[in-house]
Structures are given as structure tokens and as C-alpha cells.
Design an enzyme around this catalytic site. Structure first.
Site, PDB file in Angstrom:
ATOM      1  N   LYS A  87     -18.410  15.155   5.582  1.00  0.00           N
ATOM      2  CA  LYS A  87     -16.933  14.865   6.533  1.00  0.00           C
ATOM      3  C   LYS A  87     -15.891  15.538   4.871  1.00  0.00           C
ATOM      4  CE  LYS A  87     -16.274  14.314   9.697  1.00  0.00           C
ATOM      5  NZ  LYS A  87     -15.589  13.341  10.779  1.00  0.00           N
ATOM      6  N   ARG A  91       0.679  -1.309  -0.283  1.00  0.00           N
ATOM      7  CA  ARG A  91       0.296   0.053   0.002  1.00  0.00           C
ATOM      8  C   ARG A  91       0.601   1.175  -0.114  1.00  0.00           C
ATOM      9  NH1 ARG A  91      -5.692   1.110   1.729  1.00  0.00           N
ATOM     10  NH2 ARG A  91      -5.839   2.662   2.897  1.00  0.00           N
ATOM     11  N   TYR A  92       1.865   1.296   0.739  1.00  0.00           N
ATOM     12  CA  TYR A  92       3.165   2.570   0.727  1.00  0.00           C
ATOM     13  C   TYR A  92       4.347   2.653  -0.512  1.00  0.00           C
ATOM     14  CZ  TYR A  92      -0.017   3.395   4.546  1.00  0.00           C
ATOM     15  OH  TYR A  92      -1.178   3.652   4.843  1.00  0.00           O
ATOM     16  N   ARG A 118      17.533  -5.913   7.704  1.00  0.00           N
ATOM     17  CA  ARG A 118      16.624  -6.392   5.948  1.00  0.00           C
ATOM     18  C   ARG A 118      14.860  -5.698   6.252  1.00  0.00           C
ATOM     19  NH1 ARG A 118      18.452 -11.032   3.882  1.00  0.00           N
ATOM     20  NH2 ARG A 118      20.170 -12.167   4.929  1.00  0.00           N
ATOM     21  N   THR A 156       0.854  31.125  18.775  1.00  0.00           N
ATOM     22  CA  THR A 156       1.596  30.328  19.570  1.00  0.00           C
ATOM     23  C   THR A 156       1.162  29.531  20.394  1.00  0.00           C
ATOM     24  OG1 THR A 156       2.249  32.336  21.151  1.00  0.00           O
ATOM     25  CG2 THR A 156       3.870  32.003  19.620  1.00  0.00           C
ATOM     26  N   HIS A 157       1.417  28.813  20.931  1.00  0.00           N
ATOM     27  CA  HIS A 157       1.125  27.599  21.809  1.00  0.00           C
ATOM     28  C   HIS A 157      -0.478  27.997  21.463  1.00  0.00           C
ATOM     29  CE1 HIS A 157       3.497  28.218  24.980  1.00  0.00           C
ATOM     30  NE2 HIS A 157       4.152  29.497  25.009  1.00  0.00           N
ATOM     31  N   GLN A 173      34.913  -7.695   9.366  1.00  0.00           N
ATOM     32  CA  GLN A 173      34.425  -8.348   8.170  1.00  0.00           C
ATOM     33  C   GLN A 173      33.825  -7.916   8.061  1.00  0.00           C
ATOM     34  OE1 GLN A 173      32.119 -12.731   8.299  1.00  0.00           O
ATOM     35  NE2 GLN A 173      34.109 -13.068   9.198  1.00  0.00           N
ATOM     36  N   SER A 208     -17.676   6.909   6.379  1.00  0.00           N
ATOM     37  CA  SER A 208     -18.678   6.077   5.771  1.00  0.00           C
ATOM     38  C   SER A 208     -20.101   6.692   6.303  1.00  0.00           C
ATOM     39  CB  SER A 208     -18.696   5.095   6.457  1.00  0.00           C
ATOM     40  OG  SER A 208     -18.094   4.626   7.293  1.00  0.00           O
ATOM     41  N   SER A 241      18.946  -9.314  10.548  1.00  0.00           N
ATOM     42  CA  SER A 241      17.870  -9.332  10.216  1.00  0.00           C
ATOM     43  C   SER A 241      17.320  -7.686  10.604  1.00  0.00           C
ATOM     44  CB  SER A 241      17.587 -10.348  11.967  1.00  0.00           C
ATOM     45  OG  SER A 241      17.814  -9.468  12.771  1.00  0.00           O
ATOM     46  N   HIS A 268      21.723 -20.545   4.524  1.00  0.00           N
ATOM     47  CA  HIS A 268      22.691 -19.840   4.934  1.00  0.00           C
ATOM     48  C   HIS A 268      22.114 -18.817   2.780  1.00  0.00           C
ATOM     49  CE1 HIS A 268      26.490 -17.549   3.476  1.00  0.00           C
ATOM     50  NE2 HIS A 268      27.555 -17.748   4.895  1.00  0.00           N
ATOM     51  N   ASP A 269      22.049 -17.090   3.265  1.00  0.00           N
ATOM     52  CA  ASP A 269      21.655 -16.557   2.317  1.00  0.00           C
ATOM     53  C   ASP A 269      22.990 -16.980   0.930  1.00  0.00           C
ATOM     54  OD1 ASP A 269      22.554 -15.445   3.378  1.00  0.00           O
ATOM     55  OD2 ASP A 269      21.849 -13.378   2.619  1.00  0.00           O
ATOM     56  N   GLU A 286      -2.923  12.801   7.814  1.00  0.00           N
ATOM     57  CA  GLU A 286      -2.836  12.473   8.638  1.00  0.00           C
ATOM     58  C   GLU A 286      -1.817  11.052   8.323  1.00  0.00           C
ATOM     59  OE1 GLU A 286      -7.287  13.060  10.841  1.00  0.00           O
ATOM     60  OE2 GLU A 286      -7.029  11.318   9.442  1.00  0.00           O
TER      61      GLU A 286
END
Length: 435
Positions: free
Chosen positions: A270, A4-5, A312, A142-143, A214, A265, A309, A68-69, A277
């Protein structure tokens, strides 16, 4: 990051298929360098270069057995090599992290270039919007409380420069992540000449690490993620301003609202600030990656894989979310509706209380003490808050009670909103040069 993103270009950078393409590129360059030095047979290079990258599915199938990848990748790629014997020289003298860290550096540089291009677009959108509204009067808060008159372009200019600084930080961080190492099992070049590392780095547009064990120390990657988090949070600052401006009680700003779009809905009236958001929520996801990645800096001795991990998940998520944020924030700014009439109405809504500071300054210039002037003006202001009577009226009444003379013509002059923003031209001149 969920689909979705995930935008297509950034999604491809972090796809398994592209990762294996980069792994093939690194291994092929290492093989070329070895062949040039006479370390491996020269006739091994072309068959390896011609072998198509293995599919993610095939690598996963082998990894289910090997656990082992890198070995799974090398086996699957060897299966694609004709003659297969040539693949025996692939990975010669290397350790897994030589491949992983070098390819990751290339991957992060690619991701950074996508982000920098989108940041340029957003900086331009913010700059142009601010310049368009350099004369749009609004109240500064302000505030959350009305302060003094301002212009909308001033607020947006702050975001434009903030995003530009964020982009420039990321540009510097590109150098920090474009660091590779091909230095062998504990980084001592025991089985591979440093010339191999230099050869690969030059051809991939990367820089050899000043020193590596390494693994390449993760301070540069941590810097990169931190820069993404700052940029994401500047996007959130833009979105938060819009969320406030779209509140029913304020109604100064509106997100783009397309034909056929629905806000609720249950409630057809609205028009919710959903883009803003979403930006605020996604920024949390980027910030959340800082600590996990930073904790990959301390590893056991010359290497462990506790960082693996984490990275990834955290590195793709940070980049993909930041990419999406820049895209959506640009869409927000480019389509933003500014209600200039409502801004002016809100500016006037407190009956002139926003001129209290300039009234204080004006009365001090008559020779009165600051303490006495402040007490007078505050008393008048509280009267306006409590009764709704315009500030100039409560000011006259309070001044008369205290025997203080007011210069009404002078107050007419200083209680104009334009007077408060007359010195902003230099700011907008600087903004016009922002690129």
C-alpha cells in the site's frame, strides 16, 4: 489544537506565555500614555516596563482563587514589579476587555502574517507546478466521467488562482481583525481619554474601533475565520484531486512517499494518500469554527462573555489548523509525482469517446440539424460503451446506416487531443504573472 498539528511558530503566537507578553505590552503603553498626559506619576512607568511578564503557572495559581483571569494576571505581574507600588497605576481607567480585545487583535495580526507568508509559498508552488505541466495531456472529467481532453496544468492553475484569491481575502481580513479598543467599562471613555486609545493603537500597528461598547463587535473576527475556512477548503480541493488521481484504477498522481515509509500495517504493497486525506480532514476543523465565532457577534447589551470561552478554543484552533494545512499542502504539491504516460493512457482508454463533442460540431457544419447529429453520435457512443469497439468504428457504422457521409480526413484533424487545449496559452500567460 493538539501538539500533533501545531507548528512551532504559530503555536507560540497562541501560547499563554506570549499572550501575557502582549498583555504586558498593552498595559505598559497605556501607562506610558497616562504618564505623558500627567494622569499617573511618571516614575511608575520604568518599574512596570522592567517587570518580567508573569509565568502562566503563576497566573493559573492565582486565578484558581480569583476566578478572574485579568485580575490574576495583574496580581502576578505586580508581584514581579519593583517597587510593587508602581503596579498600582497599571490598568488605570481600563476594563478587562480593553486589555483582552487589544491584545487579541495583535495576536490575530501576528497569526495572519504567518499564514500570509505560507500562502505565498503555496501559491508559488501551485503556479510553478501548473506551468511545468502546461503541455501534459490528460482527460478532463465531469461527474467523475471522462469529458474532453485537457492538460494537467490547467487543473492546477485553477487551484493556484483560487489559493491566491484566498490569500488576498485573508490580507483584507487582516485589517478587519487589527482593530482594538480602550474605551472603558461600557465604551464611553468615562475613565480614560480617547487619546490613550490612539496612542496604543499607533504603537501597536492597530486601528481604534470606529465604535465599541465594552467589546469590539465580532464581525471582523468572524470575517477572518471565514477567510481561513475558504483557504482551508481550497487546500482540500487540491488534496481531493490527488486522492482521486492516486486511486489504483486511475494511477495518475502519487503523493511523495519517503524511504522507510509504510502504507499499511497489514498490506506491504500500500501507498496511501495520507497527506491528502489529512488535509481533507483538517479542513473540516477550520470550517467548524465559523458558526461558534460568528455567534459571538450578538451579546447581551454592552457586553457578556459568552464569546470568550468559544474564542479561546476556536481562534487558536482555526489559525493553527490553517497554518498546518498550508504547510502540508505545500509539501504535497512540491513532492507530487505526475505519471504523464498513465494520464495519456487514461485519455485514450475510452476508445475515442472523448471526441464526441467535436464530432457533433463537425457534422452540424455539414448542414444537418443538431437533433439528428446528436442522435447519431450518441447512438455511436452508446455502441462503444456497450461493446468496447472504438468510437470511430461505431460512428462509421451508425452514419452509414443513416445515410450520412463522413469526412474521415477532417475527423482525423478534429479528433486530436492537442486541438482541445490550443486556446489555453492566455491562461498560462496570466498564471506566469501570478505572485
Amino acid at each position: 489544537m493538539i501538539e500533533r498539528y501545531t507548528l512551532p511558530e504559530m503555536g507560540r503566537v497562541f501560547s499563554d506565555a506570549h499572550k501575557y507578553e502582549l498583555w504586558c505590552q498593552v498595559e505598559t503603553l497605556v501607562l506610558e500614555a497616562h504618564a505623558h498626559d500627567g494622569t499617573v506619576p511618571a516614575d511608575a512607568v520604568e518599574p512596570v516596563r522592567a517587570a518580567p511578564p508573569p509565568t502562566p503557572e503563576r497566573v493559573a495559581e492565582i486565578e484558581a482563587v480569583t476566578q478572574h483571569d485579568v485580575i490574576a494576571f495583574l496580581t502576578a505581574w505586580a508581584d514581579n514589579t519593583e517597587p510593587r507600588e508602581a503596579a498600582a497605576w497599571v490598568h488605570f481607567g481600563m476594563t478587562s476587555s480593553d486589555l483582552l480585545d487589544t491584545a487579541l487583535a495583535a495576536q490575530l495580526v501576528e497569526a495572519t502574517d504567518i499564514l500570509l507568508a505560507k500562502a505565498d509559498t503555496l501559491v508559488a508552488a501551485l503556479r510553478d507546478h501548473a506551468l511545468e505541466h502546461r503541455g501534459t495531456l490528460r482527460v478532463g472529467r465531469t461527474h467523475g466521467i471522462h469529458g474532453e481532453p485537457d492538460v494537467w496544468g490547467h487543473r492546477v492553475a485553477d487551484f493556484a488562482f483560487g489559493l491566491a484569491r484566498s490569500r488576498d481575502r485573508l490580507r483584507r481580513a487582516r485589517e478587519a481583525v487589527g482593530v482594538m479598543a480602550i474605551s472603558g467599562p461600557v465604551g464611553t471613555y468615562s475613565n480614560i481619554d480617547p487619546r490613550i486609545e490612539s496612542y496604543v493603537a499607533e504603537r501597536m500597528g492597530l486601528r481604534p474601533a470606529d465604535v465599541s461598547t465594552q467589546v469590539v463587535l465580532r464581525d471582523g473576527i468572524s470575517e477572518w475565520v471565514s477567510c481561513l475556512a475558504i483557504m482551508a477548503t481550497v487546500c482540500e480541493a487540491v488534496a481531493l484531486e490527488v486522492r482521486h488521481g492516486q486511486r489504483t484504477e486511475v494511477r495518475e498522481l502519487w503523493e511523495p512517499f519517503g524511504k522507510g515509509q509504510k502504507g499499511s500495517s497489514a498490506m506491504p504493497h500500500k501507498k496511501n494518500p495520507i497527506l491528502s486525506e489529512r488535509i481533507c480532514g483538517m479542513a473540516r476543523n477550520v470550517r467548524a469554527q465559523i458558526v461558534p465565532v460568528m455567534e459571538g457577534i450578538p451579546l447581551w447589551h454592552e457586553r457578556d462573555i459568552s464569546h470568550s470561552s468559544t474564542e479561546r478554543i476556536s481562534l487558536p484552533d482555526a489559525a493553527i489548523a490553517a497554518d498546518y494545512l498550508l504547510h502540508v499542502t505545500t509539501r504535497l504539491v512540491s513532492g507530487l509525482v505526475v505519471d504523464t504516460d498513465r494520464m495519456r493512457a487514461n485519455l485514450d482508454s475510452t476508445g475515442g469517446l472523448i471526441y464526441s463533442s467535436t464530432v457533433v460540431s463537425e457534422l452540424i457544419e455539414t448542414g444537418a440539424s443538431r437533433e439528428d447529429v446528436y442522435a447519431l453520435v450518441q447512438a455511436a457512443a452508446m455502441g462503444t460503451w456497450d461493446s468496447g469497439t472504438p468510437f470511430r468504428e461505431t460512428l462509421r457504422a451508425e452514419a452509414a446506416e443513416r445515410g450520412v457521409a463522413l469526412d474521415e480526413k477532417r475527423l482525423d484533424e478534429v479528433c486530436r487531443p492537442e486541438r482541445f487545449v490550443r486556446r489555453l496559452d492566455g491562461l498560462f500567460d496570466r498564471l506566469a504573472k501570478l505572485s
